[in-house]
Write an enzyme that holds these catalytic residues in place. Structure first.
Site, PDB file in Angstrom:
ATOM      1  N   LYS A  22      -8.214  12.756 -12.809  1.00  0.00           N
ATOM      2  CA  LYS A  22      -7.188  11.739 -12.578  1.00  0.00           C
ATOM      3  C   LYS A  22      -6.531  11.325 -13.891  1.00  0.00           C
ATOM      4  O   LYS A  22      -5.297  11.229 -13.981  1.00  0.00           O
ATOM      5  CB  LYS A  22      -7.796  10.503 -11.918  1.00  0.00           C
ATOM      6  CG  LYS A  22      -6.832   9.324 -11.786  1.00  0.00           C
ATOM      7  CD  LYS A  22      -7.520   8.095 -11.233  1.00  0.00           C
ATOM      8  CE  LYS A  22      -8.184   7.264 -12.294  1.00  0.00           C
ATOM      9  NZ  LYS A  22      -7.251   6.312 -12.956  1.00  0.00           N
ATOM     10  N   ASN A  23      -7.340  11.076 -14.908  1.00  0.00           N
ATOM     11  CA  ASN A  23      -6.806  10.545 -16.159  1.00  0.00           C
ATOM     12  C   ASN A  23      -6.043  11.586 -16.969  1.00  0.00           C
ATOM     13  O   ASN A  23      -5.434  11.245 -17.985  1.00  0.00           O
ATOM     14  CB  ASN A  23      -7.937   9.946 -16.999  1.00  0.00           C
ATOM     15  CG  ASN A  23      -8.470   8.658 -16.399  1.00  0.00           C
ATOM     16  OD1 ASN A  23      -7.795   8.003 -15.609  1.00  0.00           O
ATOM     17  ND2 ASN A  23      -9.690   8.302 -16.741  1.00  0.00           N
ATOM     18  N   CYS A 117      -6.504  -2.203 -12.023  1.00  0.00           N
ATOM     19  CA  CYS A 117      -7.819  -2.849 -11.995  1.00  0.00           C
ATOM     20  C   CYS A 117      -7.855  -4.064 -12.918  1.00  0.00           C
ATOM     21  O   CYS A 117      -7.359  -4.012 -14.046  1.00  0.00           O
ATOM     22  CB  CYS A 117      -8.897  -1.860 -12.440  1.00  0.00           C
ATOM     23  SG  CYS A 117      -9.249  -0.568 -11.239  1.00  0.00           S
ATOM     24  N   ARG A 122      -5.263  -4.981 -21.288  1.00  0.00           N
ATOM     25  CA  ARG A 122      -4.856  -3.682 -21.810  1.00  0.00           C
ATOM     26  C   ARG A 122      -3.394  -3.842 -22.224  1.00  0.00           C
ATOM     27  O   ARG A 122      -2.476  -3.535 -21.473  1.00  0.00           O
ATOM     28  CB  ARG A 122      -5.041  -2.595 -20.744  1.00  0.00           C
ATOM     29  CG  ARG A 122      -6.505  -2.268 -20.516  1.00  0.00           C
ATOM     30  CD  ARG A 122      -6.718  -1.167 -19.518  1.00  0.00           C
ATOM     31  NE  ARG A 122      -6.679  -1.686 -18.155  1.00  0.00           N
ATOM     32  CZ  ARG A 122      -6.979  -0.944 -17.091  1.00  0.00           C
ATOM     33  NH1 ARG A 122      -7.324   0.312 -17.234  1.00  0.00           N
ATOM     34  NH2 ARG A 122      -6.936  -1.462 -15.894  1.00  0.00           N
ATOM     35  N   ASP A 306     -15.830   4.272 -18.668  1.00  0.00           N
ATOM     36  CA  ASP A 306     -15.704   4.612 -17.252  1.00  0.00           C
ATOM     37  C   ASP A 306     -17.015   5.082 -16.629  1.00  0.00           C
ATOM     38  O   ASP A 306     -17.077   5.310 -15.419  1.00  0.00           O
ATOM     39  CB  ASP A 306     -14.637   5.701 -17.066  1.00  0.00           C
ATOM     40  CG  ASP A 306     -13.229   5.127 -17.094  1.00  0.00           C
ATOM     41  OD1 ASP A 306     -13.077   3.895 -17.137  1.00  0.00           O
ATOM     42  OD2 ASP A 306     -12.262   5.926 -17.065  1.00  0.00           O
ATOM     43  N   ARG A 398      -8.720   5.575  -5.438  1.00  0.00           N
ATOM     44  CA  ARG A 398      -7.791   5.747  -6.545  1.00  0.00           C
ATOM     45  C   ARG A 398      -8.275   6.808  -7.524  1.00  0.00           C
ATOM     46  O   ARG A 398      -7.455   7.391  -8.245  1.00  0.00           O
ATOM     47  CB  ARG A 398      -7.589   4.422  -7.303  1.00  0.00           C
ATOM     48  CG  ARG A 398      -6.819   3.355  -6.528  1.00  0.00           C
ATOM     49  CD  ARG A 398      -6.605   2.118  -7.387  1.00  0.00           C
ATOM     50  NE  ARG A 398      -6.105   2.499  -8.699  1.00  0.00           N
ATOM     51  CZ  ARG A 398      -6.623   2.077  -9.849  1.00  0.00           C
ATOM     52  NH1 ARG A 398      -7.659   1.264  -9.856  1.00  0.00           N
ATOM     53  NH2 ARG A 398      -6.103   2.473 -10.998  1.00  0.00           N
TER      54      ARG A 398
END
Length: 426
Positions: A22-23, A117, A122, A306, A398
């Site tokens: 995903k990232n 989230c 951030r 993570d 997600r």
């Protein structure tokens, strides 16, 4: 709203394939906006965040189609809008990654301030300050970042903080800037390297990705390309922790062992036997209860934030005491109260979670609060006595592709409860 129902107990056994990351997929999808030609991506996971990114690009006029085996085709030359609207951006912080490509390719961007989230600050100032240093005129009003530029100018950028999305946004913008850009204190993450490799496949000149210093020599245009997204190291790590917690034996295929050194080291400390090959990792816990481990999150190549929630779940049922120090996000222990509902003995003191392992957890209804917290609760449910019902699993969707289906193939007793349907017994 969907839920997961888990009947804990069975050890995870068997083989599973890692999905695309995903990232890596999200910034690569954003980078297709830079291309002066069609782009084909493969190994893109079917996730809510990927779907949101596709809708975002489509709302700007890009033509996208999805095929089998994680294939997405993008035609970016049909763009007619340069606005990333709040209704899409509010659900996903990674939406800010369209800012750099839009300004570099089209000279304008109106991007809503991001959501996602609620795990801590951030800041977007790293993105804004970097683009301003490259010559963009930027204002923030009405909840939008509004950026305008002719052609960006290469310059030396020193990142105040190590930021993955900040590094990615500025690296993308620099590919079409005039002259050379040097990004110092750049993020080292493998997903940054994957993005750089994709950009180079389109004709960019990027060196140093994966180090503190990334150099980008700007070019006039970027071509279309075909590119395969790297496998998901966090998904891989999550399944490995699940096997360790349940005393199981699994092999994760089509993954990248070289990206998981810190995680594999901690799993070995927990008592797992681990072997690796070029694209696989095998973990055997030999039916034993894991040992508690101390964790200190930090930017890559250190232990990833993570994976913190998953190791909190492991420590909750491990032998001994493990201390988890979270140094990346200040609000990332929201899974702890939910684990406590299941009988975990965890005390939070500032950025530390002190975990006294207990012999077993007891099933309880729990609520997911963010993406990785969801994964931690799923892992806790796999070892808890009784039926655990996890609410708000849209967070899980997600970032994990068909997680319950993969766990089923490994022997877990898990079922998705769709919408307001009755809860069936497993």
């Amino acid at each position: 709203m969907d839920k997961l129902l888990i009947n804990g107990g069975p050890a995870l056994e068997g083989e599973v394939r890692a999905s695309g990351a995903k990232n890596a997929a999200l910034p690569i999808l954003a980078a297709t906006l830079l291309a002066d030609g069609p782009v084909t991506l493969t190994n893109v996971p079917r996730l809510c965040d990927v779907n949101t990114t596709m809708r975002l690009l489509g709302s700007m006029g890009a033509h996208l189609s999805r095929g089998e085996d994680g294939r997405i085709s993008v035609e970016p030359r049909t763009l007619t809008s340069f606005v990333a609207p709040y209704k899409l951006v509010k659900t996903m912080r990674a939406s800010i990654l369209v800012l750099g490509p839009l300004v570099a390719r089209y000279g304008q961007a109106d991007v809503s301030l991001p959501g996602g989230c609620a795990i801590g600050a951030r800041p977007v100032n790293l993105h804004i300050d970097g683009l301003r240093a490259m010559g963009a005129e930027i204002s923030v009003d009405g909840g939008y970042i509004r950026a305008r530029a002719q052609r960006l100018k290469g310059t030396r950028l020193v990142m105040e903080l190590v930021s993955v999305t900040g590094t990615e946004n500025l690296m993308m913008a620099a590919t079409l800037a005039e002259g050379e850009t040097l990004i110092e204190n750049a993020a080292h993450e493998p997903e940054v390297v994957d993005l750089a490799n994709f950009l180079n496949a389109m004709g960019a000149h990027i060196t140093g990705a994966g180090t503190d210093q990334i150099r980008i020599q700007g070019v006039e245009r970027l071509d279309g390309a075909e590119y395969r997204v790297m496998p998901d190291r966090i998904e891989t790590g999550t399944f490995l922790v699940g096997a360790a917690m349940t005393g199981g034996h699994i092999r994760v295929n089509e993954t990248r062992p070289d990206c998981l050194d810190a995680v594999l080291q901690k799993l070995c400390e927990a008592g797992a036997s681990i072997s690796t090959g070029p694209d696989w990792i095998e973990l055997d816990m030999h039916g034993r209860r894991p040992r508690a481990v101390d964790i200190h999150t930090a930017p890559y190549p250190a232990f990833p934030t993570d994976m913190q929630a998953q190791f909190c779940a492991l420590n909750a049922i491990a032998k001994g005491v493990g201390v988890v120090a979270e140094t990346i996000f200040e609000n990332r222990f929201m899974h702890v109260p939910e684990l406590q509902r299941m009988g975990a003995d965890i005390r939070v003191e500032g950025n530390l979670a002190i975990c006294h392992g207990v012999a077993g957890l007891t099933a309880a209804p729990v609520m997911a609060t963010d993406l990785r917290a969801s994964a931690g609760l799923v892992l806790a449910g796999l070892v808890a006595s009784g039926e655990t019902l996890i609410d708000r699993i849209y967070h899980l969707d997600r970032g994990y592709e068909t997680m319950e289906e993969k766990l089923l193939t490994l022997g877990a007793r898990i079922q998705r409860i769709v919408g307001n349907g009755a809860t069936p017994m497993l």
